[in-house]
Design a protein around this motif. Structure first.
Motif, PDB file in Angstrom:
ATOM      1  N   ASN A  78       0.782  -1.145  -0.055  1.00 13.58           N
ATOM      2  CA  ASN A  78      -0.110   0.182   0.006  1.00 13.58           C
ATOM      3  C   ASN A  78       0.787   1.188   0.010  1.00 13.58           C
ATOM      4  OD1 ASN A  78      -2.348  -1.470   0.242  1.00 13.58           O
ATOM      5  ND2 ASN A  78      -2.413  -1.436   2.469  1.00 13.58           N
ATOM      6  N   ALA A  79       1.928   1.250   0.913  1.00 15.46           N
ATOM      7  CA  ALA A  79       2.631   2.487   0.941  1.00 15.46           C
ATOM      8  C   ALA A  79       3.561   2.475  -0.487  1.00 15.46           C
ATOM      9  CB  ALA A  79       3.738   2.260   2.100  1.00 15.46           C
ATOM     10  N   VAL A  80       3.979   1.448  -1.006  1.00 14.52           N
ATOM     11  CA  VAL A  80       4.587   1.717  -2.246  1.00 14.52           C
ATOM     12  C   VAL A  80       3.750   2.186  -3.453  1.00 14.52           C
ATOM     13  CG1 VAL A  80       5.991   0.650  -4.237  1.00 14.52           C
ATOM     14  CG2 VAL A  80       6.523  -0.032  -1.556  1.00 14.52           C
ATOM     15  N   ARG A  81       2.513   1.684  -3.582  1.00 11.67           N
ATOM     16  CA  ARG A  81       1.793   2.194  -4.533  1.00 11.67           C
ATOM     17  C   ARG A  81       1.142   3.676  -4.440  1.00 11.67           C
ATOM     18  NH1 ARG A  81      -2.152  -1.366  -3.344  1.00 11.67           N
ATOM     19  NH2 ARG A  81      -3.354  -0.005  -1.781  1.00 11.67           N
ATOM     20  N   GLU A  82       0.932   4.059  -2.970  1.00 15.50           N
ATOM     21  CA  GLU A  82       0.777   5.188  -2.690  1.00 15.50           C
ATOM     22  C   GLU A  82       1.943   6.270  -3.275  1.00 15.50           C
ATOM     23  OE1 GLU A  82      -0.078   5.936   1.227  1.00 15.50           O
ATOM     24  OE2 GLU A  82      -1.933   4.775   1.275  1.00 15.50           O
TER      25      GLU A  82
END
Length: 214
Positions: free
Chosen positions: A99-103
């Motif tokens: 999730n963090a990388v996608r954001e």
């Protein structure tokens, strides 16, 4: 599996790279850290359990009194409990990391098309000098697998050998290579077991890095 190393197409030899892109890659690497640490922790526990179980099997084969091995078996049981918790932690870290990388990537926008200034290097007047990429290292692991036959006449030795090879190659090679090596080990063990009477096999894995690797 460990996360991949963050990369940008502009990071090529001789190119002029925007410092903001380096900062972005550092942010990606920082976001991936929890998953990498959780994966390393789980892999370490799996390796420790495998080694302790091998020691336990050796002690039993040497006819050591089972009552003297109760403490060792207790430690293996405790470690397995910790391993299951580590697996849950890895799952949680993987989800949060994804999730963090996608954001972060969403904030940066598309990267398929971009522009940059020309390289200041005069390639016709430049020569490429080979330099050490890493240090010389060698990591060995060895495991004995006893050929045990169940009530249906089937052996699990080939599967155990394949799993051992696959786990030892994780992190040292890409996913396709580790899968191919595991498959090859499984086929070899199955073939040998079918054509010969085997008590067990010793499997040795070796991972090396070389300073002058190309």
């Amino acid at each position: 599996m460990p996360t991949s190393i963050p990369y940008d197409p502009s990071l090529a030899l001789g190119n002029v790279c925007d410092p903001e892109k380096i900062e972005f890659l550092e942010q990606i690497a920082e976001a991936q850290l929890p998953q990498d640490l959780a994966q390393d922790s789980l892999n370490s526990m799996i390796l420790s359990i495998r080694n302790l179980e091998a020691i336990m099997a050796e002690m039993i084969n040497m006819e050591v009194d089972e009552s003297d091995l109760e403490n060792l078996q207790g430690e293996i049981t405790k470690l397995k409990s910790e391993m299951s918790k580590a697996a849950v932690d890895l799952g949680t870290a993987t989800i949060s990391t994804t999730n963090a990388v996608r954001e972060l990537k969403a904030q940066q926008g598309q990267k398929k098309i971009s522009s940059t200034v020309s390289s200041p290097l005069n390639w016709e007047s430049s020569t490429i000098k080979p330099l050490p990429l890493s240090s010389d290292s060698m990591n060995f692991d060895v495991q004995y697998f006893r050929n045990e036959i169940n009530e249906q006449g089937q052996s699990s030795m080939a599967s155990s050998v394949s799993e051992f090879v696959k786990r030892n190659q994780q992190g040292a090679s890409d996913r396709t290579t580790s899968r191919n090596e595991a498959t090859s080990a499984h086929e070899t063990a199955t073939s040998q077991n079918s054509n010969h009477s085997i008590e067990g096999v010793i499997v040795i894995t070796a991972n090396c890095t070389h300073k002058q690797a190309q």
